[in-house]
Enzyme design. Structure first.
Site, PDB file in Angstrom:
ATOM      1  N   ASP A 108       0.802  -1.221   0.000  1.00  0.00           N
ATOM      2  CA  ASP A 108       0.000   0.000   0.000  1.00  0.00           C
ATOM      3  C   ASP A 108       0.837   1.274   0.000  1.00  0.00           C
ATOM      4  OD1 ASP A 108      -2.564  -1.132  -0.174  1.00  0.00           O
ATOM      5  OD2 ASP A 108      -2.466  -1.690   1.947  1.00  0.00           O
ATOM      6  N   ASP A 169      -6.732  -5.417  -4.285  1.00  0.00           N
ATOM      7  CA  ASP A 169      -6.427  -4.010  -4.048  1.00  0.00           C
ATOM      8  C   ASP A 169      -5.100  -3.584  -4.682  1.00  0.00           C
ATOM      9  OD1 ASP A 169      -7.785  -5.474  -1.955  1.00  0.00           O
ATOM     10  OD2 ASP A 169      -7.786  -3.696  -0.695  1.00  0.00           O
TER      11      ASP A 169
END
Length: 392
Positions: A108, A169
């Site tokens: 991330d 994601d």
């Protein structure tokens, strides 16, 4: 103003933008340089809890840059220097976080540095932010696993529970590498994006075009192993936010790579998502639930899907499909404005109510979320600012 469908009028969008900006301003005044938590608690953001030596309100976790990205959007919409100053304060803190090595064991980094330092470079030509963005991309590349051809999602690379695992994601973290490749001229960045996204388009889908949340590869041999979930209802269900990431992420990575298979993957993600929406066009937190269920909704998944459908419409090679994606995006956004934005705006610190972070762990259920706020405002910008250029 871009063209709108009958379900999404100009006045509706303008009122929604003003309401959202009032909340962004109120939160900036309240939190200053401190970071709110991932989600609201009874509609109010609290300071991010202290953890692992990082103090309360500190820059940790994967969601802090959504606040920064929201500030950049607010500055673009208004020209108000208070929003820019708040975003630039965050950018300085993201540079500090990277150089201090704080909470970086995650894919991330793409979310974190695209919406903070890359956005700063794109919008203000901040050279220091450009340098930090390249450093963040180099750090992200350390997670690339040969011969599996994927970036590991979470955890220390020696963690056996996370070894060889990626998640849907991750598609949204690839733009940091694409940008770094363009800036540096190093082919390794583009190669990682090409290989990682090809692995996902090949293995993250089931036969019915639903997606796994997570997928495992053997990190030593590269053999694909199994799909699973972390936040969905069960391994074979379709977590709504993940399906929305698929629409947006595959569309963006098609534009970056030219891989026609990624365009097909974006269409598959979109068709499944749209076919499994309830009557008000905002999904339940997992797409196994349908009209009549008492399961919580996830408005953040709807906001991501709006941005993804509008992005897909921009890269779509079939003109009729481009119209369909746009019209469906507008319908979902109209429902978010009418039914999920707080009314009045002051009744919540979030721009959208009724999201879900992680229902299996009972985290942020039926609350606002930082990412829901960001993608809702991005959606409003996309339909109200002609030619707006995304940060991704």
């Amino acid at each position: 103003m871009t063209s709108v469908t009958p379900t999404l009028g100009i006045g509706t969008v303008e009122a929604a933008v003003e309401a959202a900006l009032s909340t962004v301003r109120r939160n900036l005044d309240r939190f200053g340089g401190a970071y709110p938590g991932d989600t609201t608690v009874s509609d109010r953001y609290l300071l991010r809890p202290a953890e692992n030596g990082i103090p309360e309100g500190g820059n940790r976790g994967w969601t802090t840059s959504f606040r920064t990205g929201t500030l950049w959007l607010a500055w673009e919409l208004t020209g108000d220097e208070a929003f820019r100053a708040g975003a630039e304060r965050d950018v300085d803190d993201f540079a500090r976080r990277l150089h201090a090595g704080e909470d970086l064991d995650t894919h991330d980094l793409g979310f974190l540095y695209t919406l903070s330092t890359v956005a700063a470079w794109r919008l203000t030509d901040d050279e220091a932010a450009r340098v930090v963005s390249l450093e963040a991309a180099e750090t992200l590349m350390t997670r690339f696993l040969e011969p599996a051809g994927i970036l590991q999602a979470w955890g220390d690379l020696s963690d056996p529970a996370q070894r060889g695992r990626t998640i849907i994601d991750s598609l949204m973290n690839m733009p940091l590498l694409t940008w770094a490749g363009e800036q540096s001229g190093k082919p390794a960045f583009a190669d990682a994006v090409r290989r990682h996204t090809a692995q996902l388009r090949t293995h993250i889908f089931r036969a019915d075009d639903s997606t796994f949340h997570t997928f495992y590869w053997d990190a030593e041999t590269g053999e694909p192993l199994r799909g699973a979930t972390e936040q969905g209802a069960f391994d074979e269900s379709c977590w709504a936010r993940g399906q929305a990431w698929g629409i947006y992420g595959f569309a963006m990575n098609f534009a970056a790579t030219g891989d026609e298979g990624l365009l097909d993957a974006a269409r598959r993600s979109a068709r499944y998502f749209l076919a499994h929406l309830p009557a008000d066009d905002v999904p339940y937190w997992d797409m196994v639930y349908t009209d009549g269920s008492d399961a919580p909704r996830d408005s953040s998944a709807a906001a991501i899907a709006v941005c993804g459908l509008l992005e897909l419409a921009q890269v779509e090679t079939d003109a009729d499909l481009a119209v369909e994606w746009t019209e469906r995006a507008h319908a979902i956004l109209a429902s978010l404005i009418e039914r999920y934005a707080p009314d009045p705006a002051e009744s919540s610190d979030a721009l959208l109510r009724h999201s879900v972070y992680d229902l299996p762990k009972d985290v942020g259920v039926d609350e606002g979320t930082l990412w829901g706020d960001y993608f809702y405002l991005e959606a409003l910008v996309r339909v109200s600012v002609p030619g707006w250029e995304k940060y991704w």
